[in-house]
Scaffold this motif. Structure first.
Motif, PDB file in Angstrom:
ATOM      1  N   VAL A  33       0.861  -1.186   0.000  1.00  0.00           N
ATOM      2  CA  VAL A  33       0.000   0.000   0.000  1.00  0.00           C
ATOM      3  C   VAL A  33       0.898   1.237   0.000  1.00  0.00           C
ATOM      4  O   VAL A  33       1.913   1.273   0.695  1.00  0.00           O
ATOM      5  CB  VAL A  33      -0.908   0.036   1.249  1.00  0.00           C
ATOM      6  N   LEU A  34       0.515   2.241  -0.774  1.00  0.00           N
ATOM      7  CA  LEU A  34       1.220   3.528  -0.768  1.00  0.00           C
ATOM      8  C   LEU A  34       0.247   4.591  -0.280  1.00  0.00           C
ATOM      9  O   LEU A  34      -0.850   4.738  -0.824  1.00  0.00           O
ATOM     10  CB  LEU A  34       1.726   3.873  -2.166  1.00  0.00           C
ATOM     11  N   LEU A  35       0.639   5.334   0.755  1.00  0.00           N
ATOM     12  CA  LEU A  35      -0.213   6.351   1.374  1.00  0.00           C
ATOM     13  C   LEU A  35       0.203   7.741   0.904  1.00  0.00           C
ATOM     14  O   LEU A  35       1.386   8.092   0.953  1.00  0.00           O
ATOM     15  CB  LEU A  35      -0.102   6.265   2.893  1.00  0.00           C
ATOM     16  N   LEU A  83       6.340   4.543  -6.175  1.00  0.00           N
ATOM     17  CA  LEU A  83       5.470   3.453  -6.617  1.00  0.00           C
ATOM     18  C   LEU A  83       6.281   2.347  -7.280  1.00  0.00           C
ATOM     19  O   LEU A  83       6.069   1.155  -7.007  1.00  0.00           O
ATOM     20  CB  LEU A  83       4.411   3.990  -7.584  1.00  0.00           C
ATOM     21  N   TYR A  84       7.220   2.720  -8.142  1.00  0.00           N
ATOM     22  CA  TYR A  84       8.096   1.733  -8.790  1.00  0.00           C
ATOM     23  C   TYR A  84       8.868   0.918  -7.752  1.00  0.00           C
ATOM     24  O   TYR A  84       8.945  -0.315  -7.834  1.00  0.00           O
ATOM     25  CB  TYR A  84       9.089   2.430  -9.720  1.00  0.00           C
ATOM     26  N   VAL A  85       9.450   1.607  -6.777  1.00  0.00           N
ATOM     27  CA  VAL A  85      10.243   0.930  -5.752  1.00  0.00           C
ATOM     28  C   VAL A  85       9.379  -0.053  -4.966  1.00  0.00           C
ATOM     29  O   VAL A  85       9.765  -1.211  -4.735  1.00  0.00           O
ATOM     30  CB  VAL A  85      10.896   1.958  -4.804  1.00  0.00           C
ATOM     31  N   HIS A  86       8.217   0.392  -4.554  1.00  0.00           N
ATOM     32  CA  HIS A  86       7.326  -0.455  -3.746  1.00  0.00           C
ATOM     33  C   HIS A  86       6.840  -1.654  -4.557  1.00  0.00           C
ATOM     34  O   HIS A  86       6.715  -2.766  -4.043  1.00  0.00           O
ATOM     35  CB  HIS A  86       6.147   0.383  -3.256  1.00  0.00           C
ATOM     36  N   HIS A  87       6.580  -1.428  -5.831  1.00  0.00           N
ATOM     37  CA  HIS A  87       6.126  -2.509  -6.714  1.00  0.00           C
ATOM     38  C   HIS A  87       7.227  -3.550  -6.917  1.00  0.00           C
ATOM     39  O   HIS A  87       6.983  -4.757  -6.864  1.00  0.00           O
ATOM     40  CB  HIS A  87       5.687  -1.929  -8.058  1.00  0.00           C
ATOM     41  N   ARG A  89       9.782  -4.212  -4.928  1.00  0.00           N
ATOM     42  CA  ARG A  89      10.066  -4.927  -3.690  1.00  0.00           C
ATOM     43  C   ARG A  89       9.020  -6.009  -3.414  1.00  0.00           C
ATOM     44  O   ARG A  89       9.348  -7.106  -2.962  1.00  0.00           O
ATOM     45  CB  ARG A  89      10.107  -3.945  -2.518  1.00  0.00           C
ATOM     46  N   SER A  90       7.769  -5.691  -3.652  1.00  0.00           N
ATOM     47  CA  SER A  90       6.693  -6.621  -3.306  1.00  0.00           C
ATOM     48  C   SER A  90       6.343  -7.574  -4.442  1.00  0.00           C
ATOM     49  O   SER A  90       5.735  -8.621  -4.212  1.00  0.00           O
ATOM     50  CB  SER A  90       5.440  -5.830  -2.921  1.00  0.00           C
ATOM     51  N   ARG A  91       6.691  -7.176  -5.687  1.00  0.00           N
ATOM     52  CA  ARG A  91       6.320  -7.949  -6.873  1.00  0.00           C
ATOM     53  C   ARG A  91       4.811  -8.145  -6.962  1.00  0.00           C
ATOM     54  O   ARG A  91       4.325  -9.155  -7.455  1.00  0.00           O
ATOM     55  CB  ARG A  91       7.043  -9.312  -6.882  1.00  0.00           C
ATOM     56  N   GLN A  92       4.097  -7.149  -6.480  1.00  0.00           N
ATOM     57  CA  GLN A  92       2.640  -7.135  -6.555  1.00  0.00           C
ATOM     58  C   GLN A  92       2.172  -5.733  -6.929  1.00  0.00           C
ATOM     59  O   GLN A  92       2.885  -4.754  -6.715  1.00  0.00           O
ATOM     60  CB  GLN A  92       2.015  -7.491  -5.200  1.00  0.00           C
ATOM     61  N   LYS A  93       0.956  -5.653  -7.466  1.00  0.00           N
ATOM     62  CA  LYS A  93       0.365  -4.345  -7.695  1.00  0.00           C
ATOM     63  C   LYS A  93       0.113  -3.665  -6.354  1.00  0.00           C
ATOM     64  O   LYS A  93      -0.205  -4.318  -5.370  1.00  0.00           O
ATOM     65  CB  LYS A  93      -0.942  -4.475  -8.478  1.00  0.00           C
ATOM     66  N   VAL A  94       0.252  -2.355  -6.351  1.00  0.00           N
ATOM     67  CA  VAL A  94       0.186  -1.572  -5.118  1.00  0.00           C
ATOM     68  C   VAL A  94      -1.174  -0.876  -5.013  1.00  0.00           C
ATOM     69  O   VAL A  94      -1.656  -0.279  -5.977  1.00  0.00           O
ATOM     70  CB  VAL A  94       1.308  -0.513  -5.090  1.00  0.00           C
ATOM     71  N   ALA A  95      -1.782  -0.950  -3.836  1.00  0.00           N
ATOM     72  CA  ALA A  95      -2.989  -0.176  -3.556  1.00  0.00           C
ATOM     73  C   ALA A  95      -2.585   1.231  -3.144  1.00  0.00           C
ATOM     74  O   ALA A  95      -1.638   1.411  -2.378  1.00  0.00           O
ATOM     75  CB  ALA A  95      -3.803  -0.841  -2.458  1.00  0.00           C
ATOM     76  N   LEU A  96      -3.299   2.228  -3.648  1.00  0.00           N
ATOM     77  CA  LEU A  96      -3.024   3.620  -3.312  1.00  0.00           C
ATOM     78  C   LEU A  96      -4.145   4.152  -2.425  1.00  0.00           C
ATOM     79  O   LEU A  96      -5.317   4.043  -2.774  1.00  0.00           O
ATOM     80  CB  LEU A  96      -2.933   4.482  -4.581  1.00  0.00           C
ATOM     81  N   ILE A  97      -3.776   4.716  -1.272  1.00  0.00           N
ATOM     82  CA  ILE A  97      -4.741   5.379  -0.394  1.00  0.00           C
ATOM     83  C   ILE A  97      -4.345   6.843  -0.316  1.00  0.00           C
ATOM     84  O   ILE A  97      -3.244   7.176   0.137  1.00  0.00           O
ATOM     85  CB  ILE A  97      -4.769   4.762   1.011  1.00  0.00           C
ATOM     86  N   GLY A  98      -5.230   7.730  -0.760  1.00  0.00           N
ATOM     87  CA  GLY A  98      -4.926   9.149  -0.761  1.00  0.00           C
ATOM     88  C   GLY A  98      -5.970   9.947  -0.019  1.00  0.00           C
ATOM     89  O   GLY A  98      -7.174   9.717  -0.171  1.00  0.00           O
ATOM     90  N   HIS A  99      -5.516  10.869   0.806  1.00  0.00           N
ATOM     91  CA  HIS A  99      -6.406  11.747   1.550  1.00  0.00           C
ATOM     92  C   HIS A  99      -6.539  13.076   0.813  1.00  0.00           C
ATOM     93  O   HIS A  99      -5.531  13.699   0.473  1.00  0.00           O
ATOM     94  CB  HIS A  99      -5.865  11.972   2.959  1.00  0.00           C
ATOM     95  N   SER A 100      -7.772  13.507   0.540  1.00  0.00           N
ATOM     96  CA  SER A 100      -8.036  14.803  -0.066  1.00  0.00           C
ATOM     97  C   SER A 100      -7.304  14.935  -1.411  1.00  0.00           C
ATOM     98  O   SER A 100      -7.519  14.136  -2.320  1.00  0.00           O
ATOM     99  CB  SER A 100      -7.652  15.914   0.916  1.00  0.00           C
ATOM    100  N   ARG A 101      -6.396  15.906  -1.552  1.00  0.00           N
ATOM    101  CA  ARG A 101      -5.641  16.031  -2.803  1.00  0.00           C
ATOM    102  C   ARG A 101      -4.857  14.751  -3.098  1.00  0.00           C
ATOM    103  O   ARG A 101      -4.635  14.405  -4.255  1.00  0.00           O
ATOM    104  CB  ARG A 101      -4.684  17.219  -2.722  1.00  0.00           C
ATOM    105  N   GLY A 102      -4.455  14.049  -2.040  1.00  0.00           N
ATOM    106  CA  GLY A 102      -3.741  12.788  -2.244  1.00  0.00           C
ATOM    107  C   GLY A 102      -4.552  11.777  -3.021  1.00  0.00           C
ATOM    108  O   GLY A 102      -4.009  10.986  -3.799  1.00  0.00           O
TER     109      GLY A 102
END
Length: 216
Positions: A33-35, A83-87, A89-102
Motif C-alpha cells: 500500500v502507498l499512502l 510506486l516503482y520501488v514499492h512494486h 520490492r513486493s512484486r505485486q500491484k500496489v494499492a493507493l490510499i490518498g487523503h483529499s488532494r492525495g
C-alpha cells in the motif's frame, strides 16, 4: 469550518474501537500500500494508518511528501518513483490510499500506470470537482499557485493535463469515501458514477483516523 475541530475526538474513538486492534479484520498477507497525504499536509498525517496497516500484515509505504503544495506533475514524478520501488520490492500491484488532494493524485497516478496499481481509495477527495472546496482552502490553493509560479517558474497551464485526466474514467477500481459533514471539501464533489461510493460521518481532516474509514 468549525466542524474540523472533531479530529481529536475521532482519534480517541478510533483507538477505543476493536477494529484498531485488528479484531475481526482480514489480514493483508503482505499486500503493498502507498499512502498519499492531502493538500498542505505531509506523511506524518497518515502515520496512524500506516502503523495500523503494518500491524495487519500489509506493507504500507509513505509517499515521501513533507508538505503537499507542489504542482501536480512534479508531485506525480516523485510519487511514481516511490510506486516503482514499492512494486519491485513486493512484486505485486500496489494499492493507493490518498487523503483529499492525495486521492486526486492517486487516481491520476493509477490511470497513467495501471499495470502497477491494484486499486485506489480516496478519502474526502473531490474527484468530480477539484476546486469545490471551502473559501479558506481555495485561498490557500491560489497562494500555492503563486508560490509554484515564483519558486519553480511553473506555467499557468501546468495543471491542465492533470485536471483532464482526473475527469476521465478510472483505469483501475476506485473507491471514494466521503462525509456529508466535511468542513473542507463539498461532499458532493466526491461523488462520481464510475467509482464505488462509501459514506462515513466525521471531519475532513479526521478521515485518516476515522473509525468508520478503518472498518471499510
Amino acid at each position: 469550518m468549525w466542524l474540523e475541530g472533531r479530529l481529536a475526538a475521532e482519534y480517541v474513538n478510533l483507538i477505543r474501537d476493536p477494529v484498531f486492534y485488528g479484531r475481526g479484520v482480514e489480514r493483508g498477507n503482505g499486500r503493498p500500500v502507498l499512502l498519499i497525504p492531502g493538500f498542505l499536509a505531509g506523511d506524518q498525517s497518515l502515520l496512524t494508518m500506516q502503523s495500523w496497516l503494518r500491524r495487519l500484515d500489509y506493507k504500507p509505504a509513505l509517499s515521501g511528501i513533507r508538505f503537499n503544495v507542489r504542482y501536480s506533475e512534479d508531485t506525480l514524478e516523485s510519487l511514481l518513483e516511490n510506486l516503482y520501488v514499492h512494486h519491485r520490492r513486493s512484486r505485486q500491484k500496489v494499492a493507493l490510499i490518498g487523503h483529499s488532494r492525495g486521492g486526486m493524485l492517486a487516481k491520476v497516478l493509477a490511470d497513467r500506470n495501471p499495470e502497477l496499481v491494484s486499486q485506489v481509495i480516496a478519502l474526502g477527495s473531490p474527484l468530480n470537482s477539484a476546486l469545490d472546496v471551502h473559501p479558506v482552502t481555495m485561498a490557500a490553493v491560489r497562494a500555492a499557485r503563486i508560490y509554484n509560479r515564483i519558486r519553480y517558474r511553473t506555467p499557468l497551464e501546468s495543471e491542465s493535463a492533470f485536471m483532464e485526466q482526473l475527469a476521465e474514467p478510472p483505469k483501475v477500481p476506485v473507491t471514494s469515501i466521503y462525509s456529508r459533514s466535511d468542513g473542507i471539501v463539498n461532499w458532493s464533489a466526491c461523488l462520481r458514477d464510475d467509482v464505488t461510493l462509501l459514506e462515513v460521518h466525521g471531519s475532513h481532516g479526521g478521515l485518516g483516523v476515522n473509525v468508520e474509514v478503518y472498518r471499510h
